[in-house]
Motif scaffolding. Structure first.
Motif, mmCIF file in Angstrom:
data_model
loop_
_atom_site.group_PDB
_atom_site.id
_atom_site.type_symbol
_atom_site.label_atom_id
_atom_site.label_comp_id
_atom_site.label_asym_id
_atom_site.label_seq_id
_atom_site.Cartn_x
_atom_site.Cartn_y
_atom_site.Cartn_z
ATOM 1 N N ALA A 165 8.085 -9.045 3.238
ATOM 2 C CA ALA A 165 6.927 -8.278 3.706
ATOM 3 C C ALA A 165 6.337 -7.438 2.589
ATOM 4 O O ALA A 165 5.114 -7.350 2.424
ATOM 5 C CB ALA A 165 7.330 -7.401 4.883
ATOM 6 N N ARG A 166 7.197 -6.810 1.809
ATOM 7 C CA ARG A 166 6.708 -5.999 0.686
ATOM 8 C C ARG A 166 6.023 -6.857 -0.355
ATOM 9 O O ARG A 166 4.965 -6.493 -0.906
ATOM 10 C CB ARG A 166 7.875 -5.227 0.088
ATOM 11 N N ASN A 167 6.587 -8.030 -0.667
ATOM 12 C CA ASN A 167 5.974 -8.906 -1.666
ATOM 13 C C ASN A 167 4.570 -9.316 -1.245
ATOM 14 O O ASN A 167 3.632 -9.344 -2.054
ATOM 15 C CB ASN A 167 6.832 -10.146 -1.887
ATOM 16 N N SER A 168 4.408 -9.635 0.039
ATOM 17 C CA SER A 168 3.095 -10.009 0.561
ATOM 18 C C SER A 168 2.128 -8.833 0.478
ATOM 19 O O SER A 168 0.965 -8.987 0.069
ATOM 20 C CB SER A 168 3.226 -10.479 2.006
ATOM 21 N N PHE A 169 2.590 -7.664 0.861
ATOM 22 C CA PHE A 169 1.788 -6.436 0.848
ATOM 23 C C PHE A 169 1.249 -6.171 -0.558
ATOM 24 O O PHE A 169 0.034 -5.977 -0.762
ATOM 25 C CB PHE A 169 2.684 -5.289 1.322
#
Length: 609
Positions: free
Chosen positions: A434-438
């Motif tokens: 999720a953080r990588n996508s964000f």
């Protein structure tokens, strides 16, 4: 370059509903304005009685209850009338500044404070338009003029404005601001940080008057692919914007060009010049740039340079540069509390220059505009950072839109500053899906707004599997950034300084490496041997050992140790040592240099640019 995103009025979801974000006015720094700084009346409202009724419903929704709402500035109409507040009889507070260090009883306060300013204003020309402009207010800000709501802004460190033309009176205007600095899980930043949560109207508040059709925005930079060409876009704001004449002048380069706007008031151009002096750390050349339409004129000071990477090199104007840096928090070196003034910025950057820096990292949020304007003049390269810090609500779309909006406002404000070379997406965030996508979405958005600068983020280092003495960067976001940056605290949070001697680095990415943080805490005047924590000698030794260690990183192209000056943090509670201060500064909060300052200064003085 892509500029269209700059002209769009953004609507994004936040807790409690929709927030309208008006187009940001650019270069207010150089426009004529009326200051609303000075003494304001204020009311502390921890239960938000001035905004909600007893059912916790917004009073804005109930006209019969408006006298209860603080934003109406109601007065009793007769001796029997019940009004349970009075701004004019309340205490006063200075703007700009934080409430924490002005009022002892509000030192730890987090919540709502209402501000009220009365003013008169005579419009210079009947057809002109008028805006109220906030350089920053922390964190959620609801703005009302003469009892009418103008809008809401989220984020504590970026500018915003609202048009007030139709509501403005010649006499007895009252501007009421609800400022709420409560930390929120879904906020940007989130609940947990390592700096003080200063609340209030922390930067200047101004009235800006423009013509009916005015110069809203512009982006004027050197073409990064051809350094003989100046490329840009200008945007008008108003009615019937098609076929308006717009003139761009750079007198020192002999440039004076006239353009005609398209149907949405935009002008795009590319101008060739063989005589450009490029902005650099040794020659921070700025040109006077004049933009003029039939009704408006604005003047800015802009430097032209290229910045790019080539393998593991950082190239400024095609010449390799080593970033000799320091990290800085936005706290005043002159008085307590949030820094906001030109003098604050001057002192911080003069200390950085004295240290030998050609580069500063402005952490962990956008700093005031004085910092980048002065950096332009002083030849200091700048890393600017979005307050995506530690662990935020990665899967919450409104959190992403909030972060995106704050980053957009930062880029809008500073996109013409030659000193700004890096947009940072985040600091010390965990590598999850999720953080990588964000962060990847933020990086993509940033490149769409501005492809003339580098993108980075302060990542974290880790051990190579099976060998804790070999360190690497194992983070998918390392593939996205232009400059690979990471924080490391070997010798402070991990072992003692001598551990640096056993550490080697295996970084496989063919990118420039910056160490965005390293350091150790020390209280100024506390002396002892190099093994006694919190002494100046311990910090001094850690700097010596760390500099020897990181010199072995093949791709190392700079660093920004943590930090220039001690700063306040509620996390730092050790009596007689921290007392509410993060002690990792090379300079104490009262301006005294510690021993480690001179270790780093000596390193930089002997290191080529």
């Amino acid at each position: 370059m892509k500029f269209s995103c700059f002209w769009v009025v953004c609507l994004f979801l936040v807790t409690g509903g929709l927030v309208a974000q008006e187009n940001l006015l650019i270069n207010i720094y150089n426009r004529e304005t009326k200051s609303l700084n000075g003494s304001w009346k204020y009311i502390v409202d921890p239960y938000e009685n001035g905004y909600y009724n007893y059912r916790y419903e917004p009073l804005e929704n109930f006209e019969n209850l408006w006298k209860l709402a603080f934003f109406t500035n109601a007065k009793p109409e007769n001796k029997s009338d019940l009004v349970e507040y009075d701004f004019d009889k309340s205490d006063s507070i200075l703007v700009p500044s934080d409430w924490n260090t002005q009022k002892e009883k509000l030192f730890y306060y987090e919540g709502t404070v209402w501000y009220k300013k009365s003013f008169d204003y005579l419009v210079k020309k009947k057809s002109n338009r008028v805006f109220v402009y906030f350089e920053a207010s922390n964190y959620q800000t609801d703005v009302y003029l003469n009892g009418k709501k103008l809008g809401t802004h989220l984020g504590g460190f970026t500018p915003f404005n609202f048009e007030i033309t139709s509501l403005l009176k010649e006499k007895h205007n009252f501007l009421i601001i609800k400022v709420d600095n409560k930390r929120k899980k879904e906020g940007v930043p989130t609940l947990n940080t390592d700096w003080w949560n200063y609340g209030g109207l922390t930067r200047d508040v101004k009235i800006v008057e423009t013509s009916a059709n005015f110069i809203q925005d512009y982006f004027i930079q050197l073409n990064q692919e051809n350094n003989k060409k100046i490329k840009g876009t200008i945007k008008l704001n108003g009615q019937n914007l098609n076929s308006k004449k717009v003139q761009l002048s750079i007198p020192e380069l002999g440039i004076k060009k006239e353009f005609v706007s398209n149907d949405i008031g935009e002008v795009s151009f590319e101008i060739e010049s063989e005589t450009i002096q490029y902005w650099s750390i040794n020659n921070p050349k700025l040109y006077e740039v004049i933009i003029q339409s039939d009704e408006d004129k604005t003047i800015d000071q802009i430097g032209f340079r290229t910045i790019k990477t080539e393998g593991s090199k950082i190239l400024l104007n095609e010449e390799e540069v080593f970033l000799k840096g320091i990290s800085i928090h936005e706290e005043s070196p002159i008085r307590e509390g949030r820094g906001y003034s030109l003098k604050d910025a001057e002192q911080l950057l003069l200390w950085a220059k004295e240290l030998g820096c050609n580069y500063v990292r402005l952490a962990h949020y956008p700093h005031n505009e004085h910092m980048v304007r002065l950096a332009d003049k002083m030849g200091i390269m700048v890393w600017e950072e979005n307050p995506v810090y530690w662990t935020i609500s990665w899967e919450n779309e409104s959190t992403f839109l909030n972060a995106k909006n704050q980053l957009t406002e930062l880029i809008q404000r500073d996109k013409n500053r030659a000193s700004v070379i890096i947009w940072s997406m985040a600091n010390e965030t965990p590598a999850t899906v999720a953080r990588n996508s964000f962060l990847t979405r933020l990086a993509k958005h940033t490149r769409a707004l501005d492809n003339t600068r580098l993108i980075s983020a302060a990542l974290e280092q880790s051990s190579v599997e099976g060998n804790s003495n070999i360190r690497t960067i194992d983070d998918p976001f390392a593939e996205v950034v232009d400059v690979l940056s990471f924080n490391q605290y070997i010798g402070w949070y991990e072992g003692l300084p001598e551990k640096c001697r056993s550490i080697s680095w295996n970084i496989e990415h063919n990118k420039p490496v910056l160490i965005s943080e390293f350091g150790a805490g020390a209280k100024k005047g506390y002396y002892g041997d190099k093994d006694t924590r919190w002494t100046e000698e311990f910090q001094e030794n850690l700097y010596t050992e760390t500099l020897n260690m990181i010199d072995g990183i093949e791709q190392l192209k700079g660093f920004s140790p943590w930090i220039l000056v001690d700063f306040r943090s509620p996390r730092r509670v050790l009596p007689n040592i921290q007392d509410g201060w993060n002690r990792k500064g090379l300079i104490s909060e009262d301006g005294q240099k510690k021993k480690a300052f001179f270790v780093l200064q000596n390193y930089y003085n002997n290191k080529a640019n």
